[in-house]
Design a protein around this motif. Sequence first.
Motif, PDB file in Angstrom:
ATOM      1  N   ALA A  62      -1.627  -1.194   0.886  1.00  9.46           N
ATOM      2  CA  ALA A  62      -0.990  -0.228  -0.013  1.00  9.46           C
ATOM      3  C   ALA A  62      -0.930   1.153   0.634  1.00  9.46           C
ATOM      4  N   ARG A  63      -2.018   1.567   1.270  1.00  4.53           N
ATOM      5  CA  ARG A  63      -2.036   2.855   1.993  1.00  4.53           C
ATOM      6  C   ARG A  63      -0.961   2.881   3.085  1.00  4.53           C
ATOM      7  N   LEU A  64      -0.855   1.800   3.822  1.00  3.48           N
ATOM      8  CA  LEU A  64       0.118   1.740   4.923  1.00  3.48           C
ATOM      9  C   LEU A  64       1.551   1.850   4.406  1.00  3.48           C
ATOM     10  N   ILE A  65       1.845   1.169   3.313  1.00  4.98           N
ATOM     11  CA  ILE A  65       3.199   1.197   2.746  1.00  4.98           C
ATOM     12  C   ILE A  65       3.560   2.613   2.312  1.00  4.98           C
ATOM     13  N   GLU A  66       2.666   3.267   1.598  1.00  5.69           N
ATOM     14  CA  GLU A  66       2.955   4.645   1.188  1.00  5.69           C
ATOM     15  C   GLU A  66       3.055   5.554   2.403  1.00  5.69           C
ATOM     16  N   GLY A  67       2.198   5.340   3.396  1.00 11.96           N
ATOM     17  CA  GLY A  67       2.187   6.194   4.585  1.00 11.96           C
ATOM     18  C   GLY A  67       3.489   6.154   5.367  1.00 11.96           C
ATOM     19  N   ILE A  68       4.150   5.004   5.365  1.00 16.17           N
ATOM     20  CA  ILE A  68       5.433   4.883   6.066  1.00 16.17           C
ATOM     21  C   ILE A  68       6.528   5.646   5.335  1.00 16.17           C
ATOM     22  N   GLY A  69       6.375   5.805   4.026  1.00 13.78           N
ATOM     23  CA  GLY A  69       7.357   6.561   3.263  1.00 13.78           C
ATOM     24  C   GLY A  69       8.085   5.790   2.181  1.00 13.78           C
ATOM     25  N   PHE A  70       7.673   4.559   1.901  1.00 13.53           N
ATOM     26  CA  PHE A  70       8.294   3.805   0.817  1.00 13.53           C
ATOM     27  C   PHE A  70       7.934   4.447  -0.525  1.00 13.53           C
ATOM     28  N   LYS A  71       8.853   4.354  -1.467  1.00  6.02           N
ATOM     29  CA  LYS A  71       8.710   5.085  -2.725  1.00  6.02           C
ATOM     30  C   LYS A  71       7.953   4.317  -3.801  1.00  6.02           C
ATOM     31  N   ALA A  72       7.682   3.038  -3.554  1.00  7.43           N
ATOM     32  CA  ALA A  72       6.927   2.232  -4.508  1.00  7.43           C
ATOM     33  C   ALA A  72       6.279   1.075  -3.760  1.00  7.43           C
ATOM     34  N   ILE A  73       5.290   0.463  -4.405  1.00  6.67           N
ATOM     35  CA  ILE A  73       4.514  -0.627  -3.815  1.00  6.67           C
ATOM     36  C   ILE A  73       4.540  -1.810  -4.773  1.00  6.67           C
ATOM     37  N   TYR A  74       4.611  -3.000  -4.217  1.00  9.34           N
ATOM     38  CA  TYR A  74       4.581  -4.221  -5.014  1.00  9.34           C
ATOM     39  C   TYR A  74       3.248  -4.920  -4.789  1.00  9.34           C
ATOM     40  N   ALA A  75       2.471  -5.094  -5.835  1.00 14.65           N
ATOM     41  CA  ALA A  75       1.215  -5.840  -5.737  1.00 14.65           C
ATOM     42  C   ALA A  75       1.564  -7.320  -5.833  1.00 14.65           C
ATOM     43  N   THR A  76       1.606  -7.983  -4.683  1.00 13.41           N
ATOM     44  CA  THR A  76       2.125  -9.338  -4.599  1.00 13.41           C
ATOM     45  C   THR A  76       1.100 -10.384  -5.018  1.00 13.41           C
ATOM     46  N   GLY A  77       1.482 -11.211  -5.983  1.00  9.83           N
ATOM     47  CA  GLY A  77       0.579 -12.274  -6.420  1.00  9.83           C
ATOM     48  C   GLY A  77       0.324 -13.284  -5.327  1.00  9.83           C
TER      49      GLY A  77
END
Length: 291
Positions: free
Chosen positions: A28-43
């Motif tokens: 989750a930290r990595l996704i936000e750090g790259i600049g994506f505007k939202a995160i999907y918590a994948t089941g």
Amino acid sequence: MNKTKKFKELLREPGTFILPGAYDALSARLIEGIGFKAIYATGAGISNAQLGWADVGLTTLKEVVEIVTRMADVTTVPIVVDIDTGFGNAINVIRTVREFERAGAAAIQMEDQVSPKKCGHFTGKQVISKEEMVNKIRAIVDTRQDENLSIIARTDALAVNGIDDALERAHAYSEAGADIIFVEAPTTIEQLKQITSSLKGIPQVINLVEGGKTPLISLNEAEEIGFKIMLCANTVLRSAIKGINESLKILHKEGSHKNVLELICTWEERQSLFQLNQINEWENKYLRELP
């Protein structure tokens, strides 16, 4: 602005956006750090990474809530949570909504599979009745404390009953209160276009699974066809698996870090990602020796 409102604003912005999947606080930290505007918590990713098993409905409510809480604690962008089937019937869904609102979800995605569910790109899926799913969506609408908590309704009926039933369900789910519609596992470009043309005016998800049933299209193509969200649920997990394997193979074969160093992040990158400087500041402020 809180995260539920941020996600609503993201839906109102022009264009299609990529929603990458995270399976723990690190990803989750990595996704936000790259600049994506939202995160999907994948089941699927949480089942793979935390349990070591395929996505066949083995995770429990509390296990997923714990992971999402950790993700929300270390990120500032909205988190969309895959809640599978809601962990039971409409009564169970009431508790599920309460738990994920407390955990910090900005949106929740629920599907109409029979529980225990399977990955949307597996064979052998079964679906509940349209009426039962409608009532489960109504339970979410009535239970949520934050009216900005977005509801994503996913139907897996295409693979089971065909596209006509899937589209009929999609319209019913939207009328029941779903903000976003997700028709899972279309197999052709023609089906993708049929879905978006049938559901015009409703934000829609396309789920791109590498090696799965749906054609892998680009962000521009997804936008041209009419999708709002391009879900890449397990690209991060699968790239991590490959990277870990490559490093381990070299270490095992050569008994040296020499050729591993180019495959791993630096010491400084690691400590920066995990906020060591912030911890040092807290130590200096709160743990310094008293006079």
